[in-house]
Design an enzyme around this catalytic site. Structure first.
Site, mmCIF file in Angstrom:
data_model
loop_
_atom_site.group_PDB
_atom_site.id
_atom_site.type_symbol
_atom_site.label_atom_id
_atom_site.label_comp_id
_atom_site.label_asym_id
_atom_site.label_seq_id
_atom_site.Cartn_x
_atom_site.Cartn_y
_atom_site.Cartn_z
ATOM 1 N N PHE A 45 -1.529 7.955 3.886
ATOM 2 C CA PHE A 45 -2.228 8.812 5.488
ATOM 3 C C PHE A 45 -3.455 9.606 4.959
ATOM 4 O O PHE A 45 -4.151 10.455 5.027
ATOM 5 C CB PHE A 45 -1.932 9.632 6.211
ATOM 6 C CG PHE A 45 -0.340 9.098 7.065
ATOM 7 C CD1 PHE A 45 -0.636 8.248 7.284
ATOM 8 C CD2 PHE A 45 0.586 10.142 7.799
ATOM 9 C CE1 PHE A 45 0.777 7.433 8.106
ATOM 10 C CE2 PHE A 45 1.525 9.676 8.211
ATOM 11 C CZ PHE A 45 1.200 8.222 8.146
ATOM 12 N N TYR A 71 -3.688 -6.676 10.513
ATOM 13 C CA TYR A 71 -3.821 -5.804 9.469
ATOM 14 C C TYR A 71 -4.369 -6.896 8.224
ATOM 15 O O TYR A 71 -5.148 -7.314 7.668
ATOM 16 C CB TYR A 71 -3.404 -4.828 9.363
ATOM 17 C CG TYR A 71 -3.996 -4.462 8.343
ATOM 18 C CD1 TYR A 71 -5.257 -4.826 7.398
ATOM 19 C CD2 TYR A 71 -3.678 -2.559 8.248
ATOM 20 C CE1 TYR A 71 -5.619 -4.120 6.410
ATOM 21 C CE2 TYR A 71 -4.813 -1.740 7.517
ATOM 22 C CZ TYR A 71 -5.163 -2.557 6.424
ATOM 23 O OH TYR A 71 -6.069 -1.579 5.851
ATOM 24 N N ASN A 75 -3.801 6.478 16.356
ATOM 25 C CA ASN A 75 -2.394 6.619 15.361
ATOM 26 C C ASN A 75 -2.218 7.659 15.563
ATOM 27 O O ASN A 75 -3.701 8.031 14.511
ATOM 28 C CB ASN A 75 -2.584 5.511 14.953
ATOM 29 C CG ASN A 75 -1.194 5.459 14.426
ATOM 30 O OD1 ASN A 75 -0.920 6.388 13.807
ATOM 31 N ND2 ASN A 75 -1.095 4.485 14.261
ATOM 32 N N ASN A 103 0.570 -1.284 -0.314
ATOM 33 C CA ASN A 103 -0.057 0.101 -0.226
ATOM 34 C C ASN A 103 1.268 1.278 -0.145
ATOM 35 O O ASN A 103 2.089 1.294 0.635
ATOM 36 C CB ASN A 103 -1.401 0.097 1.320
ATOM 37 C CG ASN A 103 -0.366 0.576 1.948
ATOM 38 O OD1 ASN A 103 -0.645 2.299 2.741
ATOM 39 N ND2 ASN A 103 0.127 0.455 3.431
ATOM 40 N N ARG A 104 0.563 2.766 -0.721
ATOM 41 C CA ARG A 104 0.931 3.835 -0.256
ATOM 42 C C ARG A 104 -0.293 4.576 -0.372
ATOM 43 O O ARG A 104 0.000 5.809 -1.250
ATOM 44 C CB ARG A 104 2.089 3.873 -1.689
ATOM 45 C CG ARG A 104 1.364 3.868 -3.910
ATOM 46 C CD ARG A 104 1.848 4.690 -4.194
ATOM 47 N NE ARG A 104 1.360 4.038 -5.692
ATOM 48 C CZ ARG A 104 1.734 3.686 -6.761
ATOM 49 N NH1 ARG A 104 2.407 1.591 -5.362
ATOM 50 N NH2 ARG A 104 1.332 2.859 -7.739
ATOM 51 N N ASN A 135 5.108 6.038 3.423
ATOM 52 C CA ASN A 135 4.504 6.470 2.212
ATOM 53 C C ASN A 135 4.398 8.308 2.423
ATOM 54 O O ASN A 135 3.310 8.786 1.788
ATOM 55 C CB ASN A 135 2.827 6.198 1.782
ATOM 56 C CG ASN A 135 3.176 4.527 1.662
ATOM 57 O OD1 ASN A 135 3.737 4.175 0.697
ATOM 58 N ND2 ASN A 135 2.520 3.421 1.890
ATOM 59 N N THR A 136 4.511 8.865 3.281
ATOM 60 C CA THR A 136 4.871 10.277 4.496
ATOM 61 C C THR A 136 6.371 10.316 3.601
ATOM 62 O O THR A 136 7.418 10.333 4.623
ATOM 63 C CB THR A 136 4.407 10.778 4.629
ATOM 64 O OG1 THR A 136 2.573 9.917 4.975
ATOM 65 C CG2 THR A 136 4.379 12.335 5.523
ATOM 66 N N SER A 159 5.725 4.964 8.792
ATOM 67 C CA SER A 159 5.449 4.866 7.098
ATOM 68 C C SER A 159 5.820 5.115 6.163
ATOM 69 O O SER A 159 6.198 6.215 5.724
ATOM 70 C CB SER A 159 4.048 5.919 7.034
ATOM 71 O OG SER A 159 3.126 5.661 5.428
ATOM 72 N N LYS A 182 5.291 3.050 16.822
ATOM 73 C CA LYS A 182 5.296 2.722 15.994
ATOM 74 C C LYS A 182 6.960 2.794 15.213
ATOM 75 O O LYS A 182 6.745 3.763 14.359
ATOM 76 C CB LYS A 182 3.880 2.100 15.061
ATOM 77 C CG LYS A 182 4.009 1.660 13.957
ATOM 78 C CD LYS A 182 2.584 2.031 14.466
ATOM 79 C CE LYS A 182 2.889 0.566 12.894
ATOM 80 N NZ LYS A 182 1.346 0.623 12.736
ATOM 81 N N ASN A 201 5.930 -1.348 11.509
ATOM 82 C CA ASN A 201 5.082 -1.197 10.420
ATOM 83 C C ASN A 201 5.281 -1.527 9.073
ATOM 84 O O ASN A 201 6.045 -3.279 9.098
ATOM 85 C CB ASN A 201 5.236 0.086 10.063
ATOM 86 C CG ASN A 201 4.375 1.756 9.698
ATOM 87 O OD1 ASN A 201 3.159 1.023 8.525
ATOM 88 N ND2 ASN A 201 3.801 2.014 9.878
HETATM 89 C C1 LIG Z 1 -3.588 -0.805 3.584
HETATM 90 C C2 LIG Z 1 -2.825 -0.654 4.354
HETATM 91 C C3 LIG Z 1 -2.806 0.588 5.436
HETATM 92 C C4 LIG Z 1 -2.304 0.485 6.522
HETATM 93 N N1 LIG Z 1 -2.332 1.951 7.444
HETATM 94 C C5 LIG Z 1 -1.130 2.408 8.594
HETATM 95 C C6 LIG Z 1 -1.325 3.977 9.125
HETATM 96 O O1 LIG Z 1 -2.374 4.630 8.437
HETATM 97 N N2 LIG Z 1 -0.903 4.038 10.417
HETATM 98 C C7 LIG Z 1 0.136 2.926 10.528
HETATM 99 O O2 LIG Z 1 0.115 3.008 11.599
HETATM 100 N N3 LIG Z 1 0.203 1.546 9.928
HETATM 101 C C8 LIG Z 1 -0.549 1.356 8.805
HETATM 102 N N4 LIG Z 1 -0.541 0.284 8.249
HETATM 103 C C9 LIG Z 1 0.432 -0.717 8.739
HETATM 104 C C10 LIG Z 1 0.027 -1.776 9.566
HETATM 105 O O3 LIG Z 1 -1.111 -1.032 10.834
HETATM 106 C C11 LIG Z 1 0.748 -2.896 10.444
HETATM 107 O O4 LIG Z 1 2.167 -2.247 10.943
HETATM 108 C C12 LIG Z 1 1.616 -3.704 9.123
HETATM 109 O O5 LIG Z 1 0.258 -3.901 8.059
HETATM 110 C C13 LIG Z 1 1.784 -4.920 9.332
HETATM 111 O O6 LIG Z 1 1.258 -5.724 10.052
HETATM 112 P P1 LIG Z 1 0.024 -6.965 8.832
HETATM 113 O O7 LIG Z 1 1.301 -7.918 8.585
HETATM 114 O O8 LIG Z 1 -0.141 -7.764 9.837
HETATM 115 O O9 LIG Z 1 -0.614 -6.021 8.146
HETATM 116 C C14 LIG Z 1 -1.136 -0.238 6.999
HETATM 117 C C15 LIG Z 1 -1.179 -1.093 6.647
HETATM 118 C C16 LIG Z 1 -2.048 -1.875 5.316
HETATM 119 C C17 LIG Z 1 -2.077 -2.991 4.897
#
Ligand SMILES: Cc1cc2nc3c(=O)[nH]c(=O)nc-3n(C[C@H](O)[C@H](O)[C@H](O)COP(=O)(O)O)c2cc1C
Length: 343
Positions: A115, A318, A139, A111-112, A177-178, A175, A217, A246
């Site tokens: 935020f 997630y 968060n 994902n990108r 993506n920022t 993240s 985080k 993350n």
């Molecule tokens: C589509 C998507 C959006 C995400 N957005 C955020 C976010 O806004 N803030 C954040 O701290 N982590 C974000 N994450 C990261 C997840 O919270 C998690 O830390 C990461 O995906 C690793 O866990 P997983 O392998 O179970 O997904 C996002 C992950 C995905 C897949």
């Protein structure tokens, strides 16, 4: 069971559409009083971490409900805690679509999003409207157009606004993506941020007569020295907790796969080992003084157990939810129950 029937249909849809479709469906089921169809019914022993009593150790990771619009419905899936956000001071659109990709062969997501969110004020309104009385993490991050030298101010704006409504607050500095956000993980930058957050927390605790823990985080893409330096700062500033991790910018595990070279953060199975390795290193340095919340690639109860064995006190899901559906929540709770409370 239900999800295994639904998944092929959802996987036909564009991922971001499937995301909204699923969340709206869960909310509709909840409003109709039907969430018990998917709700796990398991006895758990509460665990106290950061002074908070968690009904179970399995939480929802940030990013799935960025604006806190689905809290009640998500809570009905049985999570011991729910983290909403990342939220920024001002609303922002995020990156152009498409910005979320499934890599089913690797049980992964790239994902990108960048935020995309409705801003901290809207999030607070949504939290006020929810009926959820459980553990809520909020968060926080910075707007994409805030210059890096003013990043701390963005975190402080969000901290002040969400403080009265959060069980704990996560400062997301990881993240990918920022632009340049991850620079905040460098020890020269991080000390300033952690000290500003702790100072503000002290004021807010007095003002609101409640202490809300703040956790950091971090990314899985850190070397041993960086992890050690972060751990030392967490100890120095008596930070309340750390979430590891993350998404990753590494593409080693998805080379040659469809969407494998999309820009953004990779999550799901390919990030599991790297996240667990970060937890193990943190645990070694933190020696139980700062609790660790483990996230990254949990797709089964056994994976949840691995995070606890590595030194985490709580876990978050997630990507596993996208591949396994709500059954993963119950499976993870059961697996952690089986470990007992000593871990
Ligand atoms: C589509 C998507 C959006 C995400 N957005 C955020 C976010 O806004 N803030 C954040 O701290 N982590 C974000 N994450 C990261 C997840 O919270 C998690 O830390 C990461 O995906 C690793 O866990 P997983 O392998 O179970 O997904 C996002 C992950 C995905 C897949």
């Amino acid at each position: 069971m239900l999800y295994s029937l639904l998944r092929p249909l959802l996987f036909q849809m564009e991922p971001e559409r499937a995301h909204h479709f699923t969340l709206n469906m869960i909310r509709r089921l909840h409003t109709l009083g039907l969430s018990r169809l998917i709700q796990p019914n398991i006895n758990t022993t509460p665990t106290t971490i950061m002074g908070i009593e968690f009904p179970n150790r399995v939480g929802l990771a940030a990013g799935l409900d960025k604006n806190g619009e689905y809290i009640d419905a998500l809570a009905a899936l049985g999570f011991g805690f729910i983290e909403i956000g990342t939220i920024t001071p001002r609303p922002q659109a995020g990156n152009p679509q498409p910005r979320m990709f499934r890599l089913p062969q690797a049980q992964a997501i790239i994902n990108r999003m960048g935020f995309n969110n409705h801003g901290v004020e809207q999030l607070v309104e949504n939290v006020k409207k929810s009926h959820y009385k459980g553990i809520l993490g909020i968060n926080i991050g910075k707007n994409a157009d805030t210059p890096m030298e003013k990043a701390t101010e963005d975190y402080l704006i969000c901290l002040r606004k969400v403080y009265p409504y959060a069980s704990y607050i996560t400062a997301n500095i990881s993240s990918p993506n920022t632009k340049n956000l991850r620079q905040l993980q460098d020890s020269t930058e991080l000390g300033g941020l952690l000290s500003a957050l702790k100072e503000e927390q002290k004021k807010l605790a007095e003002q609101h007569r409640k202490y809300v823990p703040i956790v950091l985080k971090i990314a899985p893409d850190l070397n041993s020295e960086q992890i050690k330096a972060i751990a030392e700062l967490l100890l120095h500033y008596t930070f309340d907790g750390v979430i590891a991790t993350n998404t990753t910018v590494s593409r080693d595990a998805v080379q040659g796969l469809k969407h494998g070279d999309e820009a953004g953060g990779l999550s799901g199975a390919p990030v599991r080992e790297a996240s667990t390795a970060v937890i193990m290193q943190l645990a070694e340095h933190l020696k139980g003084e700062v609790p660790i919340i483990g996230a990254g690639g949990i797709l089964s109860g056994e994976h949840a157990q691995q995070k606890i064995a590595a030194g985490a006190s709580l876990v978050q899901l997630y990507s596993g939810l996208i591949y396994r559906g709500p059954a993963l929540v119950k499976e993870s709770i059961k697996a952690l129950n089986a470990l007992g409370t000593s871990n």
